[in-house]
Design an enzyme around this catalytic site. Structure first.
Site, PDB file in Angstrom:
ATOM      1  N   TYR A 144      29.272  14.794  -0.652  1.00  0.00           N
ATOM      2  CA  TYR A 144      28.697  16.153  -0.750  1.00  0.00           C
ATOM      3  C   TYR A 144      27.372  15.880   0.087  1.00  0.00           C
ATOM      4  CZ  TYR A 144      25.756  20.019  -2.401  1.00  0.00           C
ATOM      5  OH  TYR A 144      24.984  20.913  -2.665  1.00  0.00           O
TER       6      TYR A 144
ATOM      7  N   ALA B  42      29.014  27.533   0.909  1.00  0.00           N
ATOM      8  CA  ALA B  42      29.023  25.927   1.239  1.00  0.00           C
ATOM      9  C   ALA B  42      30.100  25.523   0.119  1.00  0.00           C
ATOM     10  CB  ALA B  42      27.662  25.208   0.847  1.00  0.00           C
TER      11      ALA B  42
END
Length: 308
Positions: free
Chosen positions: A138, A74
């Site tokens: 995010y 990620a």
């Protein structure tokens, strides 16, 4: 599931902070076949894979046909996501779509790692079915990735986690250990280290998370797969100011640390996203190492000449 054959796990993102801890945990289970991938920092025992490359992802999953896929890859840095939302989307959303699609075709179970930053931090503790409201790019990208996976029809589980720390390659790998250079500099430099005392975090030790992931894999292996959204978290509330004081104690240095009681980050962050872990605890899943013990184990090799 490959009945009669070794249970096979694909660990995507094995070279990162969490991926290394999962690698170490699964190494104790030789009956499992583990295929690990990395993008940049792999070794001879890992498969090089760019999760942004759909054809490469599909080829990897089809060729290896894992029973379970753990996605630890990620873009986790909020400031990077804020400044490059396209990169955040490619790694945190689109890649999960590729993985989910390929996994559905072969019947693999997918375990994807998400974050407490899907919440706005105003009404903790949060249960998995509480309404998300991310404050930054995010959090938005991770929430979008969750939805892509959960809506894909692939058998899947989203594991939301808070601030992670554990054995590091460099201090900057975790927002916990990244405080160390400033703490050390405050001892020998002209100014104190200013540390956030506004946001409450729940630092969570990666070897503990690796146990949770291994236990979830064991459930899938015996046909009792855990699905949907689940939470796991450390249970000690700490600000960065608290964390810095603990690190200074472990290092036995006379650090000068000043508390900052208002937010100073350019990227907005939630104040308290405590994740309730009741659902996994009810399944007898989980392990927690006290912060002082865990951070001592992380810092035991300090100082590292290449880092400080």
């Amino acid at each position: 599931m490959n009945r009669g054959a070794h249970f096979k796990v694909a660990l995507i993102g094995a070279s990162g902070l969490l991926g290394r801890a999962v690698t170490n945990e699964l190494a104790a289970f030789p009956r499992w076949q583990v295929v690990r991938t990395a993008f940049r920092h792999g070794d001879a025992s890992t498969v090089t894979l760019d999760v942004r490359d759909e054809s490469a992802v599909r080829e990897f999953i089809t060729d290896h046909a894992p029973d379970a896929i753990v996605v630890a890859a990620a873009e986790r840095r909020p400031d990077v996501c804020e400044n490059d939302p396209a990169l955040a989307r490619a790694l945190n959303v689109d890649a999960l779509g590729f993985i989910a699609s390929a996994a559905r075709e072969i019947g693999s179970w997918v375990l994807s790692i998400s974050t407490d930053y899907v919440f706005d931090g105003t009404r903790p503790p949060y249960q998995p079915d509480d309404a998300p409201n991310p404050l930054n790019a995010y959090g938005r990208s991770k929430l979008d990735g969750e939805q892509v996976l959960l809506q894909s029809s692939a058998q899947s589980c989203v594991l939301r986690l808070p601030l992670l720390y554990g054995p590091v390659i460099d201090w900057g790998e975790s927002a916990v250990t990244s405080l160390t250079p400033a703490i050390v500099e405050s001892v020998r430099g002209p100014a104190p280290a200013v540390m956030d005392a506004w946001a409450t975090r729940y630092p969570t030790f990666t070897p503990d998370v690796a146990v949770v992931i291994r236990q979830l894999l064991e459930r899938h292996e015996i046909g009792e797969s855990v699905t949907g959204v689940k939470h796991w978290s450390g249970d000690e509330p700490m600000t960065k100011f608290d964390i810095a004081q603990s690190i200074a104690r472990v290092l036995n240095v006379d650090a000068r640390i000043t508390a900052q009681h208002t937010p100073i980050d350019t990227t907005p962050r939630p104040q308290n996203c405590h994740l309730a872990s009741d659902a996994l605890e009810a399944l007898k899943i989980g392990q927690r190492t006290p912060f002082d013990i865990a951070i001592r184990s992380v810092l035991r090799n300090w100082p590292r000449p290449t880092s400080l």
